[in-house]
Design an enzyme around this catalytic site. Structure first.
Site, PDB file in Angstrom:
ATOM      1  N   SER A  17       0.821  -1.258  -0.103  1.00  0.00           N
ATOM      2  CA  SER A  17      -0.152   0.011  -0.109  1.00  0.00           C
ATOM      3  C   SER A  17       0.877   1.311   0.060  1.00  0.00           C
ATOM      4  O   SER A  17       0.599   2.250  -0.715  1.00  0.00           O
ATOM      5  CB  SER A  17      -1.013   0.054   1.154  1.00  0.00           C
ATOM      6  N   THR A  63      -6.173  -3.404   8.173  1.00  0.00           N
ATOM      7  CA  THR A  63      -5.902  -4.767   7.834  1.00  0.00           C
ATOM      8  C   THR A  63      -5.897  -5.910   8.987  1.00  0.00           C
ATOM      9  O   THR A  63      -6.101  -5.123  10.195  1.00  0.00           O
ATOM     10  CB  THR A  63      -4.778  -4.817   6.710  1.00  0.00           C
ATOM     11  N   LYS A  67      -9.609  -5.476  11.439  1.00  0.00           N
ATOM     12  CA  LYS A  67     -10.880  -5.226  10.661  1.00  0.00           C
ATOM     13  C   LYS A  67     -11.941  -4.920  11.457  1.00  0.00           C
ATOM     14  O   LYS A  67     -13.109  -4.352  11.239  1.00  0.00           O
ATOM     15  CB  LYS A  67     -10.867  -6.146   9.385  1.00  0.00           C
ATOM     16  N   ASN A  88     -12.105  -1.747   6.456  1.00  0.00           N
ATOM     17  CA  ASN A  88     -10.919  -1.815   5.902  1.00  0.00           C
ATOM     18  C   ASN A  88     -10.615  -0.340   5.449  1.00  0.00           C
ATOM     19  O   ASN A  88      -9.373  -0.133   4.994  1.00  0.00           O
ATOM     20  CB  ASN A  88     -10.788  -2.678   4.768  1.00  0.00           C
ATOM     21  N   ASP A 104     -12.630  -3.028  -0.214  1.00  0.00           N
ATOM     22  CA  ASP A 104     -11.751  -4.370   0.339  1.00  0.00           C
ATOM     23  C   ASP A 104     -12.678  -5.340  -0.520  1.00  0.00           C
ATOM     24  O   ASP A 104     -13.511  -5.640  -0.487  1.00  0.00           O
ATOM     25  CB  ASP A 104     -11.824  -4.802   1.641  1.00  0.00           C
ATOM     26  N   GLY A 133     -13.937 -17.741   2.272  1.00  0.00           N
ATOM     27  CA  GLY A 133     -13.241 -17.281   3.448  1.00  0.00           C
ATOM     28  C   GLY A 133     -13.883 -15.944   3.930  1.00  0.00           C
ATOM     29  O   GLY A 133     -14.662 -15.350   3.148  1.00  0.00           O
ATOM     30  N   ASN A 156     -16.737 -24.345  -2.232  1.00  0.00           N
ATOM     31  CA  ASN A 156     -15.745 -24.384  -1.255  1.00  0.00           C
ATOM     32  C   ASN A 156     -15.675 -25.691  -0.635  1.00  0.00           C
ATOM     33  O   ASN A 156     -16.453 -26.675  -0.518  1.00  0.00           O
ATOM     34  CB  ASN A 156     -16.392 -23.498  -0.028  1.00  0.00           C
ATOM     35  N   ILE A 224      -6.785 -13.902  -6.830  1.00  0.00           N
ATOM     36  CA  ILE A 224      -6.689 -12.927  -6.221  1.00  0.00           C
ATOM     37  C   ILE A 224      -5.188 -13.001  -5.341  1.00  0.00           C
ATOM     38  O   ILE A 224      -4.933 -12.304  -5.108  1.00  0.00           O
ATOM     39  CB  ILE A 224      -7.588 -12.744  -4.962  1.00  0.00           C
ATOM     40  N   GLY A 247      -4.205 -11.094  -9.737  1.00  0.00           N
ATOM     41  CA  GLY A 247      -4.587 -10.585  -8.464  1.00  0.00           C
ATOM     42  C   GLY A 247      -4.135  -9.193  -8.111  1.00  0.00           C
ATOM     43  O   GLY A 247      -4.951  -8.625  -7.411  1.00  0.00           O
TER      44      GLY A 247
END
Ligand code: ATR
Length: 283
Positions: A17, A63, A67, A88, A104, A133, A156, A224, A247
């Site tokens: 970032s 992060t 969060k 986020n 996010d 997730g 999943n 991602i 990603g």
């Protein structure tokens, strides 16, 4: 006034970032602006946040692992943050801290897809999300169903976890929960396949979450995971003649959204996708 931005989390020393937002600060012509890392373990979090308040920070990203816990320190939440129970991005609005979640995964992800494949998402589009997730899959599922597509299915390992996401989509786009085995068999029906788990991430670069034998050539496979840039599943997608989406593009567009919330400026960041790729490759 100098723009003050940053990131709280733990650990964050490898975050991209600061690189991304330094580029945005330059692009926006906000010389002297800053985006700093505020690393702190959970015991230090209250002090870190007090420091940010005293410094009149304009905005910051949040992060892992903060969060959820950061909610206790905010004055207001946007609807995404309220629904997801997580934040986020925090924006300082005249001294009041407003928390949001939309930058996010979800909306930033959809922006990055539209930028690379402008006509991919429409009422005839079928999407398969791999993984359910807490973080990424949830945000991406939510943003995709809101595009009112033909369907957004979720495969999943733990089916119950995928089922928990379905209420987020029910008013917008039909969805089904699948095993990986069923997903592999039915792969040809999907226009976009989004890999949201950590499978294939360094150092386990040989792992691949599903086999792509039944994929169509015009399908886009999107991962991602961006370390490595070319994950096993993306390599395999290429072998099968499918299209790929990396990603790291998502990271940039999440950053673009956050920066827009902080400054009101929507920057054209498309030229930075390749620069970020070079950085990730260590060039
Ligand atoms: P996060 O909240 O950061 O997204 P998470 O909640 O641990 O992380 O979720 C990780 C996702 O990767 C889940 O979908 C997980 O599957 P389960 O719900 O069955 O646990 C998936 N995942 C992680 N490792 C996996 C593996 N080796 N094989 C298949 N799925 C895996």
């Amino acid at each position: 006034m100098t723009l003050k931005l940053g990131l709280i989390g733990h650990p964050i020393s490898h975050s991209l970032s600061p690189w991304i937002h330094a580029k945005f600060i330059d692009l926006a012509g906000l010389n002297g602006g800053e985006y700093k890392l505020y690393e702190g373990n959970p015991n230090q979090l209250p002090d870190v946040l007090t420091q940010l308040k005293q410094n009149k920070i304009d905005g910051f990203n949040v992060t892992i692992p903060y969060k959820q816990v950061v909610l206790d320190y905010l004055d207001e939440l946007d609807s995404d943050a309220e629904i997801l129970g997580a934040v986020n991005t925090v924006v300082n609005q005249h001294g009041k801290w407003k928390g949001g979640y939309s930058t996010d995964g979800g909306e930033g992800y959809v922006r990055s897809i539209i930028e690379s494949f402008p006509s991919l998402l429409n009422k005839d589009t079928s999407v398969l999300i791999l993984g359910a997730g807490g973080g990424a899959a949830r945000g991406i599922y939510r943003a995709l169903v809101q595009k009112r597509l033909k369907r957004v299915d979720i495969a999943n390992r733990t089916l119950d976890k995928a089922k928990e996401l379905l209420p987020l989509g029910k008013d917008f786009t039909p969805s089904e929960v699948l095993t990986f085995h069923t997903a592999e068999k039915n792969l040809s029906q999907y226009d976009l396949i989004v890999q949201t788990t950590s499978v294939g991430m360094k150092p386990k670069v040989q792992e691949q979450i599903i086999q792509l034998d039944n994929i169509r050539k015009d399908t886009v496979v999107s991962d991602i995971v961006y370390q490595p840039i070319m994950t096993k599943i993306l390599q395999d997608a290429k072998v099968h003649g499918a299209r790929i989406h990396h990603g790291h593009a998502m990271l940039l567009y999440q950053g673009q959204l956050a920066f827009e919330k902080w400054t009101g400026k929507k920057l054209d960041v498309s030229h930075l996708v390749d620069e970020l790729e070079d950085k990730l490759r260590g060039e």
